[in-house]
Design a protein around this motif. Structure first.
Motif, PDB file in Angstrom:
ATOM      1  N   ALA A 254      -7.530  52.957 -53.918  1.00 10.13           N
ATOM      2  CA  ALA A 254      -7.471  51.736 -53.105  1.00 10.13           C
ATOM      3  C   ALA A 254      -7.680  52.049 -51.628  1.00 10.13           C
ATOM      4  O   ALA A 254      -8.342  51.298 -50.916  1.00 10.13           O
ATOM      5  CB  ALA A 254      -6.142  51.024 -53.321  1.00 10.13           C
ATOM      6  N   LEU A 255      -7.121  53.149 -51.174  1.00  8.31           N
ATOM      7  CA  LEU A 255      -7.204  53.506 -49.757  1.00  8.31           C
ATOM      8  C   LEU A 255      -8.506  54.207 -49.397  1.00  8.31           C
ATOM      9  O   LEU A 255      -8.807  54.376 -48.224  1.00  8.31           O
ATOM     10  CB  LEU A 255      -6.013  54.389 -49.373  1.00  8.31           C
ATOM     11  CG  LEU A 255      -4.651  53.706 -49.439  1.00  8.31           C
ATOM     12  CD1 LEU A 255      -3.541  54.721 -49.258  1.00  8.31           C
ATOM     13  CD2 LEU A 255      -4.553  52.584 -48.412  1.00  8.31           C
ATOM     14  N   SER A 256      -9.264  54.622 -50.381  1.00  8.73           N
ATOM     15  CA  SER A 256     -10.494  55.378 -50.137  1.00  8.73           C
ATOM     16  C   SER A 256     -11.737  54.505 -50.196  1.00  8.73           C
ATOM     17  O   SER A 256     -12.837  55.001 -49.972  1.00  8.73           O
ATOM     18  CB  SER A 256     -10.620  56.505 -51.160  1.00  8.73           C
ATOM     19  OG  SER A 256      -9.544  57.401 -51.022  1.00  8.73           O
ATOM     20  N   GLN A 257     -11.565  53.235 -50.492  1.00 10.38           N
ATOM     21  CA  GLN A 257     -12.723  52.341 -50.562  1.00 10.38           C
ATOM     22  C   GLN A 257     -13.308  52.136 -49.170  1.00 10.38           C
ATOM     23  O   GLN A 257     -12.598  52.194 -48.167  1.00 10.38           O
ATOM     24  CB  GLN A 257     -12.313  50.992 -51.144  1.00 10.38           C
ATOM     25  CG  GLN A 257     -11.818  51.068 -52.560  1.00 10.38           C
ATOM     26  CD  GLN A 257     -11.292  49.732 -53.057  1.00 10.38           C
ATOM     27  OE1 GLN A 257     -11.395  48.722 -52.391  1.00 10.38           O
ATOM     28  NE2 GLN A 257     -10.716  49.751 -54.242  1.00 10.38           N
TER      29      GLN A 257
ATOM     30  N   GLN B  19      -8.942  48.203 -44.434  1.00 10.14           N
ATOM     31  CA  GLN B  19      -8.360  47.718 -43.185  1.00 10.14           C
ATOM     32  C   GLN B  19      -6.872  48.053 -43.133  1.00 10.14           C
ATOM     33  O   GLN B  19      -6.250  48.310 -44.176  1.00 10.14           O
ATOM     34  CB  GLN B  19      -8.541  46.196 -43.084  1.00 10.14           C
ATOM     35  CG  GLN B  19      -9.983  45.751 -43.131  1.00 10.14           C
ATOM     36  CD  GLN B  19     -10.784  46.254 -41.943  1.00 10.14           C
ATOM     37  OE1 GLN B  19     -10.331  46.179 -40.810  1.00 10.14           O
ATOM     38  NE2 GLN B  19     -11.968  46.771 -42.212  1.00 10.14           N
ATOM     39  N   PRO B  20      -6.256  48.018 -41.946  1.00 13.35           N
ATOM     40  CA  PRO B  20      -4.816  48.255 -41.837  1.00 13.35           C
ATOM     41  C   PRO B  20      -3.991  47.322 -42.727  1.00 13.35           C
ATOM     42  O   PRO B  20      -2.980  47.732 -43.282  1.00 13.35           O
ATOM     43  CB  PRO B  20      -4.524  48.025 -40.354  1.00 13.35           C
ATOM     44  CG  PRO B  20      -5.804  48.376 -39.670  1.00 13.35           C
ATOM     45  CD  PRO B  20      -6.884  47.907 -40.616  1.00 13.35           C
ATOM     46  N   ASP B  21      -4.445  46.074 -42.888  1.00 15.83           N
ATOM     47  CA  ASP B  21      -3.736  45.152 -43.780  1.00 15.83           C
ATOM     48  C   ASP B  21      -3.762  45.648 -45.223  1.00 15.83           C
ATOM     49  O   ASP B  21      -2.814  45.443 -45.980  1.00 15.83           O
ATOM     50  CB  ASP B  21      -4.334  43.746 -43.718  1.00 15.83           C
ATOM     51  CG  ASP B  21      -4.019  43.025 -42.420  1.00 15.83           C
ATOM     52  OD1 ASP B  21      -3.140  43.497 -41.669  1.00 15.83           O
ATOM     53  OD2 ASP B  21      -4.668  41.992 -42.152  1.00 15.83           O
ATOM     54  N   ASP B  22      -4.865  46.290 -45.608  1.00  8.79           N
ATOM     55  CA  ASP B  22      -4.971  46.854 -46.955  1.00  8.79           C
ATOM     56  C   ASP B  22      -3.967  47.985 -47.132  1.00  8.79           C
ATOM     57  O   ASP B  22      -3.333  48.106 -48.184  1.00  8.79           O
ATOM     58  CB  ASP B  22      -6.383  47.373 -47.218  1.00  8.79           C
ATOM     59  CG  ASP B  22      -7.430  46.276 -47.143  1.00  8.79           C
ATOM     60  OD1 ASP B  22      -7.117  45.112 -47.480  1.00  8.79           O
ATOM     61  OD2 ASP B  22      -8.568  46.584 -46.743  1.00  8.79           O
TER      62      ASP B  22
ATOM     63  N   SER C  94       5.949  54.553 -47.524  1.00 12.33           N
ATOM     64  CA  SER C  94       5.720  54.320 -46.110  1.00 12.33           C
ATOM     65  C   SER C  94       4.275  54.662 -45.754  1.00 12.33           C
ATOM     66  O   SER C  94       3.554  55.306 -46.530  1.00 12.33           O
ATOM     67  CB  SER C  94       6.663  55.186 -45.272  1.00 12.33           C
ATOM     68  OG  SER C  94       6.302  56.551 -45.389  1.00 12.33           O
ATOM     69  N   ARG C  95       3.870  54.263 -44.548  1.00 12.58           N
ATOM     70  CA  ARG C  95       2.530  54.623 -44.062  1.00 12.58           C
ATOM     71  C   ARG C  95       2.391  56.137 -44.007  1.00 12.58           C
ATOM     72  O   ARG C  95       1.353  56.682 -44.384  1.00 12.58           O
ATOM     73  CB  ARG C  95       2.290  54.011 -42.684  1.00 12.58           C
ATOM     74  CG  ARG C  95       0.956  54.372 -42.084  1.00 12.58           C
ATOM     75  CD  ARG C  95       0.642  53.519 -40.860  1.00 12.58           C
ATOM     76  NE  ARG C  95      -0.354  54.080 -39.988  1.00 12.58           N
ATOM     77  CZ  ARG C  95      -1.639  54.184 -40.265  1.00 12.58           C
ATOM     78  NH1 ARG C  95      -2.090  53.777 -41.429  1.00 12.58           N
ATOM     79  NH2 ARG C  95      -2.480  54.711 -39.383  1.00 12.58           N
ATOM     80  N   ALA C  96       3.443  56.818 -43.582  1.00 12.29           N
ATOM     81  CA  ALA C  96       3.412  58.290 -43.540  1.00 12.29           C
ATOM     82  C   ALA C  96       3.213  58.867 -44.942  1.00 12.29           C
ATOM     83  O   ALA C  96       2.476  59.844 -45.119  1.00 12.29           O
ATOM     84  CB  ALA C  96       4.685  58.836 -42.902  1.00 12.29           C
ATOM     85  N   ASP C  97       3.881  58.266 -45.934  1.00  9.54           N
ATOM     86  CA  ASP C  97       3.700  58.718 -47.325  1.00  9.54           C
ATOM     87  C   ASP C  97       2.243  58.551 -47.754  1.00  9.54           C
ATOM     88  O   ASP C  97       1.675  59.440 -48.399  1.00  9.54           O
ATOM     89  CB  ASP C  97       4.582  57.914 -48.283  1.00  9.54           C
ATOM     90  CG  ASP C  97       6.058  58.173 -48.113  1.00  9.54           C
ATOM     91  OD1 ASP C  97       6.435  59.259 -47.632  1.00  9.54           O
ATOM     92  OD2 ASP C  97       6.845  57.265 -48.467  1.00  9.54           O
ATOM     93  N   LEU C  98       1.658  57.417 -47.395  1.00 11.10           N
ATOM     94  CA  LEU C  98       0.276  57.156 -47.786  1.00 11.10           C
ATOM     95  C   LEU C  98      -0.682  58.117 -47.102  1.00 11.10           C
ATOM     96  O   LEU C  98      -1.619  58.623 -47.736  1.00 11.10           O
ATOM     97  CB  LEU C  98      -0.102  55.708 -47.456  1.00 11.10           C
ATOM     98  CG  LEU C  98       0.671  54.639 -48.230  1.00 11.10           C
ATOM     99  CD1 LEU C  98       0.258  53.254 -47.757  1.00 11.10           C
ATOM    100  CD2 LEU C  98       0.493  54.786 -49.723  1.00 11.10           C
ATOM    101  N   LEU C  99      -0.458  58.378 -45.831  1.00 11.15           N
ATOM    102  CA  LEU C  99      -1.316  59.322 -45.114  1.00 11.15           C
ATOM    103  C   LEU C  99      -1.191  60.723 -45.701  1.00 11.15           C
ATOM    104  O   LEU C  99      -2.199  61.433 -45.850  1.00 11.15           O
ATOM    105  CB  LEU C  99      -0.991  59.318 -43.626  1.00 11.15           C
ATOM    106  CG  LEU C  99      -1.318  58.010 -42.893  1.00 11.15           C
ATOM    107  CD1 LEU C  99      -0.856  58.085 -41.444  1.00 11.15           C
ATOM    108  CD2 LEU C  99      -2.791  57.675 -42.989  1.00 11.15           C
ATOM    109  N   ALA C 100       0.024  61.121 -46.056  1.00  9.53           N
ATOM    110  CA  ALA C 100       0.226  62.433 -46.689  1.00  9.53           C
ATOM    111  C   ALA C 100      -0.486  62.492 -48.039  1.00  9.53           C
ATOM    112  O   ALA C 100      -1.099  63.511 -48.387  1.00  9.53           O
ATOM    113  CB  ALA C 100       1.713  62.722 -46.849  1.00  9.53           C
TER     114      ALA C 100
END
Length: 72
Positions: free
Chosen positions: A34-37, A41-44, A55-61
């Motif tokens: 989902a995040l690699s499409q 956007q930030p809303d996604d 968290s956003r940090a978890d997603l970035l990691a």
């Protein structure tokens, strides 16, 4: 000593651990997808965080660990 109930409980536990690990891997893969499409956007990112509870940090990691390196 009757260990039938103990053996059954141990087997159910092992199966639950395997199922949980499978679900965790599936969730991580779907979040990365989902995040690699293109055009994310930030809303996604916020929506993925809401759905997963991460968290956003978890997603970035997670993206840092994903094959192909970081995508933001």
């Amino acid at each position: 000593m009757d260990t039938a109930k103990l053996e059954l409980a141990a087997q159910r536990y092992r199966e639950a651990v395997e199922a949980l690990e499978g679900a965790r891997l599936d969730l991580r893969a779907e979040a990365v997808a989902a995040l690699s499409q293109d055009g994310v956007q930030p809303d996604d990112q916020a929506e993925v965080a809401r759905i997963t509870g991460w968290s956003r940090a978890d997603l970035l990691a997670l993206l840092e660990e994903a094959p192909g390196g970081p995508r933001r």
